[in-house]
Structures are given as C-alpha cells and as structure tokens.
Design a protein around this motif. Structure first.
Motif, PDB file in Angstrom:
ATOM      1  N   TYR A  47       3.519 125.670  67.494  1.00  0.00           N
ATOM      2  CA  TYR A  47       3.336 124.099  66.578  1.00  0.00           C
ATOM      3  C   TYR A  47       3.137 123.123  66.334  1.00  0.00           C
ATOM      4  N   GLU A  48       1.670 123.126  65.585  1.00  0.00           N
ATOM      5  CA  GLU A  48       0.588 121.697  66.064  1.00  0.00           C
ATOM      6  C   GLU A  48       0.749 120.264  65.710  1.00  0.00           C
ATOM      7  N   ASP A  49       1.326 119.668  65.839  1.00  0.00           N
ATOM      8  CA  ASP A  49       1.712 118.500  65.217  1.00  0.00           C
ATOM      9  C   ASP A  49       0.729 117.217  65.946  1.00  0.00           C
ATOM     10  N   ASN A  50       0.033 116.720  65.435  1.00  0.00           N
ATOM     11  CA  ASN A  50      -1.446 115.444  65.963  1.00  0.00           C
ATOM     12  C   ASN A  50      -2.201 115.897  66.980  1.00  0.00           C
ATOM     13  N   GLY A  51      -2.627 117.324  66.804  1.00  0.00           N
ATOM     14  CA  GLY A  51      -3.059 117.915  67.280  1.00  0.00           C
ATOM     15  C   GLY A  51      -2.976 118.300  69.063  1.00  0.00           C
ATOM     16  N   GLU A  52      -1.615 118.752  68.933  1.00  0.00           N
ATOM     17  CA  GLU A  52      -0.091 118.183  70.188  1.00  0.00           C
ATOM     18  C   GLU A  52      -0.256 119.723  69.698  1.00  0.00           C
TER      19      GLU A  52
END
Length: 146
Positions: A47-52
């Motif tokens: 799960y990617e959020d803001n590149g993380e």
C-alpha cells in the motif's frame, strides 16, 4: 494505492513490513523472502501513500478460487486508519476469489472479525500460542442474479 512489490523484496521498507508479519525468527524471514522470489503463485503487494510503502499483503490463489492471505502488515504508525481493510478489499477485486482464508494469532483475530471474517479456533498450534482460522465467503452480487 496498491502496487506490486515482489521485485522490491530487498528494499528496507518491504523487508521491515514483512518482518512484522512473520514469526520473529530471522531464518523464517529469509525463507519467506525466498518463497516470494521463487513461487509465481504468491503475490506481494504494498500500500503506497506519498511514495512510501506503509502496508503489505501477501497472498496465494488456487484453482478453486480460494485466496489465502499469507502475510499482512501495516506500519505501526499507520495502524487503525483502514489500510489493512483496504488491502483486503483490493484482494477481493484483484483475485476475484470465492473465499478468502487467513490464519492468525490472538493479536490479529479482531482485525479479521471486524471486516466480516468468520473466526474458528485451531487450538494451541504452537506451545502457548492459540491460532485462529479466519474465513470470508464472498457472496455473489445481487446484480448477477437478475
């Protein structure tokens, strides 16, 4: 957004998240990493959020359309925000299973119960550790009956 991270197993974020979902044994973690590299039936998504990458879900599907969650983890700072539930919902879309199964311990059982899984005790599978089998049967869409 979920992305395939099977080719990123060497990245620290992926390694640390997978480590959260594996019995605390360095040898077991190495074996799990090797399984994901070598077994084409195993899927690992992050799960990617803001590149993380803040969460991972690893699963296997079989010819009977049963998806088995092998590993699921969310970064401790991001827990309780619906990411785990979102990954399971994505699994419903991505794998189109008839049933989803998972095995967990007492720490994870309420997560599965809260999103509609039926929970069955497997007893003390390991000394001092009760394990649970969690099953979610996918109901056919009412629209398909029309």
């Amino acid at each position: 957004m979920l992305v395939d991270v099977k080719d990123r197993l060497e990245q620290r974020q992926i390694y640390e998240l997978l480590e959260l979902s594996v019995f605390p044994d360095p040898d077991r973690l190495v074996a799990v990493l090797s399984e994901y590299k070598e077994n084409s039936r195993l899927h690992l998504q992050g799960y990617e959020d803001n590149g993380e990458i803040i969460g991972i879900i690893g699963y296997e599907t079989d010819e009977d359309r049963i998806a088995t969650i092998r590993h699921i983890a969310v970064h401790p700072d991001e827990r309780g925000k619906g990411y785990g539930r979102g990954m399971v919902l994505h699994l419903l879309d991505a794998a189109d299973p008839e049933r989803i199964e998972a095995e967990t311990d007492e720490d994870g059982v309420n997560f599965y119960r809260s999103i509609g899984f039926t929970v069955h005790s497997l007893g003390e599978k390991y000394p001092g550790t009760e394990r649970f089998r969690c099953v979610y049967v996918v109901e056919p869409d009412e629209e398909e009956d029309d």
